[in-house]
Scaffold this active site. Structure first.
Site, PDB file in Angstrom:
ATOM      1  CG  HIS A 185      34.598  13.295  17.183  1.00 30.90           C
ATOM      2  ND1 HIS A 185      35.411  12.336  16.633  1.00 30.90           N
ATOM      3  CD2 HIS A 185      35.436  14.204  17.754  1.00 30.90           C
ATOM      4  CE1 HIS A 185      36.673  12.647  16.840  1.00 30.90           C
ATOM      5  NE2 HIS A 185      36.725  13.773  17.528  1.00 30.90           N
ATOM      6  CB  CYS A 201      37.685  15.730  20.230  1.00 30.77           C
ATOM      7  SG  CYS A 201      37.445  17.311  19.378  1.00 30.77           S
TER       8      CYS A 201
END
Length: 235
Positions: A185, A201
Site C-alpha cells: 500500500h 505490510c
C-alpha cells in the site's frame, strides 16, 4: 633505571630548558581559512513525484533530498528472469519491490518493509486491489494498541483520505484463499522508504502505489524474499 633524584634533576632540566626559549619566538602566521565546501545540490526529483491533484484527496510532492535515487521508481534490467511477467518480488534487505515485465525488464520501486517480529516471507496471491481503501485494523494489532479500537473491523475501519495509513492504493495478499492481512500500500513517509519499520505490510510512496496499482495483474504471485540480515532487538 632512573631513581628519584635523577628523575627530579631531569624534571628540573626540562623546566629550565623550557624557560630558556626566546621570549619573542617567531610565531607562524595563521593559516588562511579553508574555503567552505560547496553545497552538494539535491538531485531534482522526477516529475512523477510531484504533487498529485487529480485524485479524490491531495497527495503532496515528495521533497527533494530525502529519498536516495536508487529508491526512485525506474525500469531496470530484470534480476529475476525466471519469474513470469506480472510477478511481484519484494527484497526486504534491499528495500526494493520489483514488478517483472518481461524476461529482461522490470519496474523497480523503493519499499518500506516489516520490522523485527513483524517481518514475513513467502508467496501470496494478489487477490484484489482498492483505490483509497478503508483501514480495518486487525484484532491482533488492537490487542497491542487498544487506542485503535475505533478503527476495528467491527467498527467499520478508518475512512480513506489523509491520515489513513493505507494511503492512495492497496493490494491485498491472500494465501490458500485466506487473507494474510498483509498489504502492499501507499502512504510510506519518504524518510522511511527502504527501511524495515512497518508492521509487516509493504509500503510505497503514494505516487508509486498508484503506478503499481495500474500495472499489477489480478491473481499475480507476490513473493517476499526472506531476510538474511541478523535480527535486532526492538525498542
Amino acid at each position: 633505571m632512573m631513581n628519584r633524584r635523577s628523575f627530579a634533576l631531569a624534571g628540573t632540566a626540562g623546566l629550565l630548558s623550557a624557560c630558556a626559549r626566546p621570549l619573542m619566538a617567531p610565531v607562524a602566521p595563521p593559516a588562511p581559512p579553508k574555503p567552505a565546501a560547496p553545497a552538494v545540490p539535491f538531485l531534482p526529483m522526477p516529475d512523477f513525484y510531484g504533487a498529485v491533484t487529480d485524485e479524490p484527496y491531495p497527495i503532496p510532492a515528495v521533497p527533494p533530498g530525502v529519498v536516495p535515487p536508487h529508491l526512485w521508481r525506474q525500469e531496470v534490467a530484470n534480476p529475476f528472469p525466471n519469474e513470469a511477467p506480472g510477478t511481484i518480488i519484494v527484497d526486504p534487505d534491499a528495500g526494493l519491490l520489483h514488478l517483472v515485465e518481461s524476461k529482461t525488464r522490470a519496474m523497480r520501486y523503493g519499499a518500506g518493509t516489516g520490522r523485527d517480529a513483524f517481518a514475513w516471507s513467502g508467496d501470496a496471491r494478489l487477490q484484489f486491489r482498492r483505490k483509497w481503501p478503508r483501514w480495518k485494523v486487525p484484532d491482533e494489532m488492537i490487542a497491542r494498541r487498544p487506542e485503535l479500537e475505533p478503527y476495528s473491523v467491527a467498527n467499520g475501519g478508518m475512512a480513506p483520505g489523509p491520515g489513513n495509513p493505507l494511503g492512495a492504493r492497496a493490494l491485498y495478499l491472500f494465501q490458500n484463499g485466506e487473507d494474510t492481512l498483509y498489504r502492499i500500500h501507499g502512504a510510506c513517509e519518504p524518510e522511511y522508504l527502504g527501511k524495515a519499520v512497518s508492521s509487516g505490510c509493504v509500503r510505497l510512496l503514494d505516487q508509486d502505489a498508484i503506478d503499481l496499482y495500474r500495472r499489477a495483474r489480478h491473481g499475480a504471485t507476490v513473493r517476499v524474499l526472506p531476510s538474511t540480515l541478523p535480527a535486532t532487538l526492538s525498542a
